[in-house]
Design a protein around this motif. Structure first.
Motif, PDB file in Angstrom:
ATOM      1  N   VAL A 168     -36.643  16.761 -29.476  1.00 16.17           N
ATOM      2  CA  VAL A 168     -37.777  16.461 -28.600  1.00 16.17           C
ATOM      3  C   VAL A 168     -37.533  17.114 -27.252  1.00 16.17           C
ATOM      4  O   VAL A 168     -36.402  17.135 -26.761  1.00 16.17           O
ATOM      5  CB  VAL A 168     -37.936  14.935 -28.426  1.00 16.17           C
ATOM      6  CG1 VAL A 168     -39.062  14.616 -27.472  1.00 16.17           C
ATOM      7  CG2 VAL A 168     -38.168  14.276 -29.756  1.00 16.17           C
ATOM      8  N   ALA A 169     -38.592  17.663 -26.658  1.00 11.22           N
ATOM      9  CA  ALA A 169     -38.503  18.222 -25.313  1.00 11.22           C
ATOM     10  C   ALA A 169     -39.727  17.768 -24.526  1.00 11.22           C
ATOM     11  O   ALA A 169     -40.855  17.953 -24.975  1.00 11.22           O
ATOM     12  CB  ALA A 169     -38.438  19.738 -25.361  1.00 11.22           C
TER      13      ALA A 169
ATOM     14  N   ARG B 265     -32.729  23.903 -28.052  1.00  6.28           N
ATOM     15  CA  ARG B 265     -31.973  22.704 -28.416  1.00  6.28           C
ATOM     16  C   ARG B 265     -31.663  22.688 -29.908  1.00  6.28           C
ATOM     17  O   ARG B 265     -30.544  22.364 -30.320  1.00  6.28           O
ATOM     18  CB  ARG B 265     -32.792  21.480 -28.022  1.00  6.28           C
ATOM     19  CG  ARG B 265     -31.962  20.280 -27.734  1.00  6.28           C
ATOM     20  CD  ARG B 265     -32.751  19.211 -27.013  1.00  6.28           C
ATOM     21  NE  ARG B 265     -33.019  19.606 -25.641  1.00  6.28           N
ATOM     22  CZ  ARG B 265     -34.022  19.174 -24.901  1.00  6.28           C
ATOM     23  NH1 ARG B 265     -34.871  18.308 -25.398  1.00  6.28           N
ATOM     24  NH2 ARG B 265     -34.179  19.585 -23.678  1.00  6.28           N
TER      25      ARG B 265
ATOM     26  N   ALA C 106     -37.239  23.083 -26.827  1.00  3.44           N
ATOM     27  CA  ALA C 106     -36.984  22.481 -28.138  1.00  3.44           C
ATOM     28  C   ALA C 106     -36.335  23.493 -29.083  1.00  3.44           C
ATOM     29  O   ALA C 106     -35.412  23.150 -29.833  1.00  3.44           O
ATOM     30  CB  ALA C 106     -38.287  21.953 -28.735  1.00  3.44           C
TER      31      ALA C 106
ATOM     32  N   GLU D 235     -42.235  17.877 -30.241  1.00  6.13           N
ATOM     33  CA  GLU D 235     -41.266  17.482 -31.265  1.00  6.13           C
ATOM     34  C   GLU D 235     -41.169  18.629 -32.250  1.00  6.13           C
ATOM     35  O   GLU D 235     -42.167  19.041 -32.839  1.00  6.13           O
ATOM     36  CB  GLU D 235     -41.725  16.227 -32.009  1.00  6.13           C
ATOM     37  CG  GLU D 235     -41.548  14.955 -31.261  1.00  6.13           C
ATOM     38  CD  GLU D 235     -41.922  13.745 -32.099  1.00  6.13           C
ATOM     39  OE1 GLU D 235     -41.679  13.781 -33.326  1.00  6.13           O
ATOM     40  OE2 GLU D 235     -42.450  12.796 -31.524  1.00  6.13           O
TER      41      GLU D 235
ATOM     42  N   ASN E  33     -41.715  23.509 -22.875  1.00  6.26           N
ATOM     43  CA  ASN E  33     -41.114  22.490 -23.724  1.00  6.26           C
ATOM     44  C   ASN E  33     -40.873  23.025 -25.136  1.00  6.26           C
ATOM     45  O   ASN E  33     -39.899  22.651 -25.777  1.00  6.26           O
ATOM     46  CB  ASN E  33     -41.985  21.228 -23.770  1.00  6.26           C
ATOM     47  CG  ASN E  33     -41.830  20.395 -22.523  1.00  6.26           C
ATOM     48  OD1 ASN E  33     -40.771  20.373 -21.909  1.00  6.26           O
ATOM     49  ND2 ASN E  33     -42.885  19.705 -22.135  1.00  6.26           N
TER      50      ASN E  33
ATOM     51  N   TRP F 282     -44.189  21.371 -35.941  1.00  3.69           N
ATOM     52  CA  TRP F 282     -44.385  21.038 -34.523  1.00  3.69           C
ATOM     53  C   TRP F 282     -45.323  19.844 -34.403  1.00  3.69           C
ATOM     54  O   TRP F 282     -46.300  19.729 -35.136  1.00  3.69           O
ATOM     55  CB  TRP F 282     -45.022  22.219 -33.790  1.00  3.69           C
ATOM     56  CG  TRP F 282     -44.179  23.449 -33.751  1.00  3.69           C
ATOM     57  CD1 TRP F 282     -44.159  24.453 -34.665  1.00  3.69           C
ATOM     58  CD2 TRP F 282     -43.229  23.810 -32.755  1.00  3.69           C
ATOM     59  NE1 TRP F 282     -43.263  25.412 -34.287  1.00  3.69           N
ATOM     60  CE2 TRP F 282     -42.678  25.042 -33.119  1.00  3.69           C
ATOM     61  CE3 TRP F 282     -42.798  23.201 -31.581  1.00  3.69           C
ATOM     62  CZ2 TRP F 282     -41.715  25.685 -32.351  1.00  3.69           C
ATOM     63  CZ3 TRP F 282     -41.843  23.839 -30.817  1.00  3.69           C
ATOM     64  CH2 TRP F 282     -41.313  25.071 -31.218  1.00  3.69           C
TER      65      TRP F 282
END
Length: 142
Positions: free
Chosen positions: A76-77, A93, A90, A41, A86, A20
């Motif tokens: 990335v979020a 995703r 992530a 990230e 976020n 992270w």
């Protein structure tokens, strides 16, 4: 607080294989954007993973080759104001990317030929189009 990423029922990426990074987000949040590290990230080293089989590793490397940098997949979020949301985005995703990459390839297409009736319809349609164009010409050109 960091949870493993569940790609499928049979594949869970443990948190020790995830990396992270946090930074300032450019998204919504007003003045808070300037003070909180809400951008996330999430990186996953596909080539060094213990949980992926050789087949899965090869399939991911092939299908996500444009997204991998030295065998590492990064998502990335930064769309949410909070770092926690976020992080969740992530993880979702990453799981969706891996799930899509691991899906087996579709069966090969069986080549087919148009039927006789379909060929006849096509020729008739072409004939009608030609007739229409012929009728559009000036009378002296015919």
């Amino acid at each position: 607080m960091v949870a493993p990423v569940r790609v499928r029922e049979t594949l869970v990426i443990p948190d020790d294989e995830l990396s992270w990074r946090f930074s300032r987000s450019s998204g919504p949040g007003g003045q808070g954007v300037n003070t909180t590290d809400s951008r996330v990230e999430l990186s996953f080293d596909v080539t060094a993973s213990r949980v992926l089989s050789a087949t899965a590793r090869a399939r991911i490397a092939e299908r996500l080759r444009h997204r991998l940098v030295d065998g590492v997949l990064t998502v990335v979020a930064s769309e949410h104001r909070s770092q926690l949301r976020n992080r969740e985005a992530a993880q979702e995703r990453l799981a969706a990317l891996l799930e899509d990459a691991l899906r087996p390839p579709p069966p090969p297409r069986r080549p087919t030929k148009p039927s006789r009736a379909a060929r006849a319809r096509r020729v008739e349609q072409k004939r009608r189009a030609g007739e229409t164009k012929r009728l559009r010409r000036r009378p002296d050109d015919a």
